[in-house]
Design an enzyme around this catalytic site. Structure first.
Site, PDB file in Angstrom:
ATOM      1  N   ASP A 287       0.825  -1.216   0.000  1.00 38.27           N
ATOM      2  CA  ASP A 287       0.000   0.000   0.000  1.00 38.27           C
ATOM      3  C   ASP A 287       0.858   1.264   0.000  1.00 38.27           C
ATOM      4  OD1 ASP A 287      -2.323   1.424   0.014  1.00 38.27           O
ATOM      5  OD2 ASP A 287      -2.780   1.072   2.130  1.00 38.27           O
TER       6      ASP A 287
ATOM      7  N   HIS B  29       2.866   3.089  -8.849  1.00 42.18           N
ATOM      8  CA  HIS B  29       2.773   1.640  -9.100  1.00 42.18           C
ATOM      9  C   HIS B  29       4.044   1.159  -9.807  1.00 42.18           C
ATOM     10  CE1 HIS B  29      -1.235   1.909  -7.694  1.00 42.18           C
ATOM     11  NE2 HIS B  29      -1.730   2.509  -8.755  1.00 42.18           N
TER      12      HIS B  29
ATOM     13  N   LEU C 145      10.540 -21.140  -4.001  1.00 39.70           N
ATOM     14  CA  LEU C 145       9.492 -20.330  -3.364  1.00 39.70           C
ATOM     15  C   LEU C 145       8.225 -20.288  -4.234  1.00 39.70           C
ATOM     16  CD1 LEU C 145       9.957 -16.883  -1.713  1.00 39.70           C
ATOM     17  CD2 LEU C 145       8.437 -17.030  -3.678  1.00 39.70           C
TER      18      LEU C 145
HETATM   19  C1  FPP Z   1      -1.746   0.056  -3.542  1.00 41.71           C
HETATM   20  O1  FPP Z   1      -1.329   1.403  -3.591  1.00 41.71           O
HETATM   21  C2  FPP Z   1      -1.159  -0.759  -4.621  1.00 41.71           C
HETATM   22  C3  FPP Z   1      -1.845  -1.313  -5.675  1.00 41.71           C
HETATM   23  C4  FPP Z   1      -3.301  -1.128  -5.862  1.00 41.71           C
HETATM   24  C5  FPP Z   1      -1.211  -2.128  -6.738  1.00 41.71           C
HETATM   25  C6  FPP Z   1       0.191  -2.573  -6.488  1.00 41.71           C
HETATM   26  C7  FPP Z   1       0.633  -3.454  -7.591  1.00 41.71           C
HETATM   27  C8  FPP Z   1       1.931  -3.716  -7.903  1.00 41.71           C
HETATM   28  C9  FPP Z   1       3.094  -3.092  -7.207  1.00 41.71           C
HETATM   29  C10 FPP Z   1       2.242  -4.656  -9.030  1.00 41.71           C
HETATM   30  C11 FPP Z   1       1.950  -6.077  -8.715  1.00 41.71           C
HETATM   31  C12 FPP Z   1       1.870  -6.890  -9.937  1.00 41.71           C
HETATM   32  C13 FPP Z   1       2.180  -8.225 -10.061  1.00 41.71           C
HETATM   33  C14 FPP Z   1       1.963  -8.912 -11.369  1.00 41.71           C
HETATM   34  C15 FPP Z   1       2.715  -8.992  -8.938  1.00 41.71           C
HETATM   35  P1  FPP Z   1      -2.444   2.530  -3.582  1.00 41.71           P
HETATM   36  O2  FPP Z   1      -2.689   2.932  -5.005  1.00 41.71           O
HETATM   37  O3  FPP Z   1      -3.637   2.035  -2.837  1.00 41.71           O
HETATM   38  O4  FPP Z   1      -1.737   3.696  -2.810  1.00 41.71           O
HETATM   39  P2  FPP Z   1      -2.482   4.827  -1.940  1.00 41.71           P
HETATM   40  O5  FPP Z   1      -3.113   4.112  -0.769  1.00 41.71           O
HETATM   41  O6  FPP Z   1      -1.359   5.734  -1.540  1.00 41.71           O
HETATM   42  O7  FPP Z   1      -3.480   5.483  -2.831  1.00 41.71           O
END
Ligand code: FPP
Length: 240
Positions: A20, A37, A132
């Site tokens: 997050d 992201h 893993l």
């Molecule tokens: C939350 O941050 C994060 C996400 C919704 C997506 C995270 C995804 C990745 C890092 C890639 C993973 C992909 C694979 C294929 C493993 P947020 O947008 O909720 O942040 P905020 O709370 O600050 O708004």
């Protein structure tokens, strides 16, 4: 914090992560949320490496929740594309490291067919790996998982339902319960992640935003886990 500060005999065998804070990381820098992201990808693979080096057997991440469809359409579109690209770019390297890739989540009409194919490819390519297990929760919701499990149980005409019956109908019945769940960015919620499985997991919350999360933060979370006393509702360990 170093790996040598940890007790090697008490490394959690399953770590699950709510990554997050990507959006806030980007906003703090005046960048579009999607850049957060992108920055989160590096954190993910560094932490996955770190977990693998420590001998963690299962590592699960929340990549896209059943609630994430409510985000602005361009961010949803970005996340779908981004997940697909990550799979495409990383599956070889993960395969060479003997990592087994799995997915949990609902495969409904909203998940593009191309992405579903990529998920199946990554799963098939790495199916027989013995290192893993890296599980990606995509279009995942803990309540949806329980609803889907109950529906399957009803469809199979099972008359007697026990906890084992439900556990056997989860998206990945082989997935062990997480020992440690880490959520970053100073949010203290479970947010519909692995609801059935985390009944006895230790929850560790980190203030670090996900794109800044590195191996040392993983070690700190494991140290906090090792300092806890897991009682499973009893007075001693799981068998007590
Ligand atoms: C939350 O941050 C994060 C996400 C919704 C997506 C995270 C995804 C990745 C890092 C890639 C993973 C992909 C694979 C294929 C493993 P947020 O947008 O909720 O942040 P905020 O709370 O600050 O708004």
């Amino acid at each position: 914090m170093l790996a040598s500060d940890l007790d090697p005999t008490r490394i959690p065998s399953h770590i699950a992560c709510v990554m997050d804070g990507n959006g806030r990381w980007a906003e703090q820098r005046g960048l579009p949320r999607t850049d957060g992201h992108t920055a989160g990808e590096q954190a993910l693979f560094e932490v996955l490496d770190g977990a693998d080096d420590l001998g963690v057997g299962w590592f699960t991440v929340y990549a896209f929740s059943t609630e994430n469809w409510r985000r602005p359409a361009d961010e949803v579109q970005f996340l779908l594309q981004f997940n697909e690209e990550i799979l495409l770019n990383r599956q070889r390297e993960l395969h060479e490291r003997n990592i087994r890739i799995r997915f949990i989540g609902r495969r409904d009409r909203r998940v593009p067919q191309r992405l579903v194919r990529r998920m199946d490819e990554a799963t098939d390519l790495t199916r027989n790996n013995t290192g893993l297990t890296f599980t990606i929760a995509f279009n995942y919701g803990g309540r949806a998982e329980m609803v889907d499990a109950v529906q399957q149980i009803i469809d199979s005409d099972t008359r007697k339902v026990t906890e084992r019956t439900i556990a056997r109908h989860l998206y990945d019945p082989e997935m062990p319960e997480p020992d440690l769940v880490i959520r970053t960015s100073g949010e203290y919620r479970v947010s519909n992640f692995l609801l059935w499985n985390l009944a006895y997991s230790e929850l560790v919350f980190s203030d670090t935003l996900w794109p800044d999360f590195r191996r040392e933060h993983l070690y700190a979370a494991i140290k906090e886990y090792q300092d806890r006393d897991r009682r499973y509702g009893g007075v001693g360990g799981p068998e007590a």
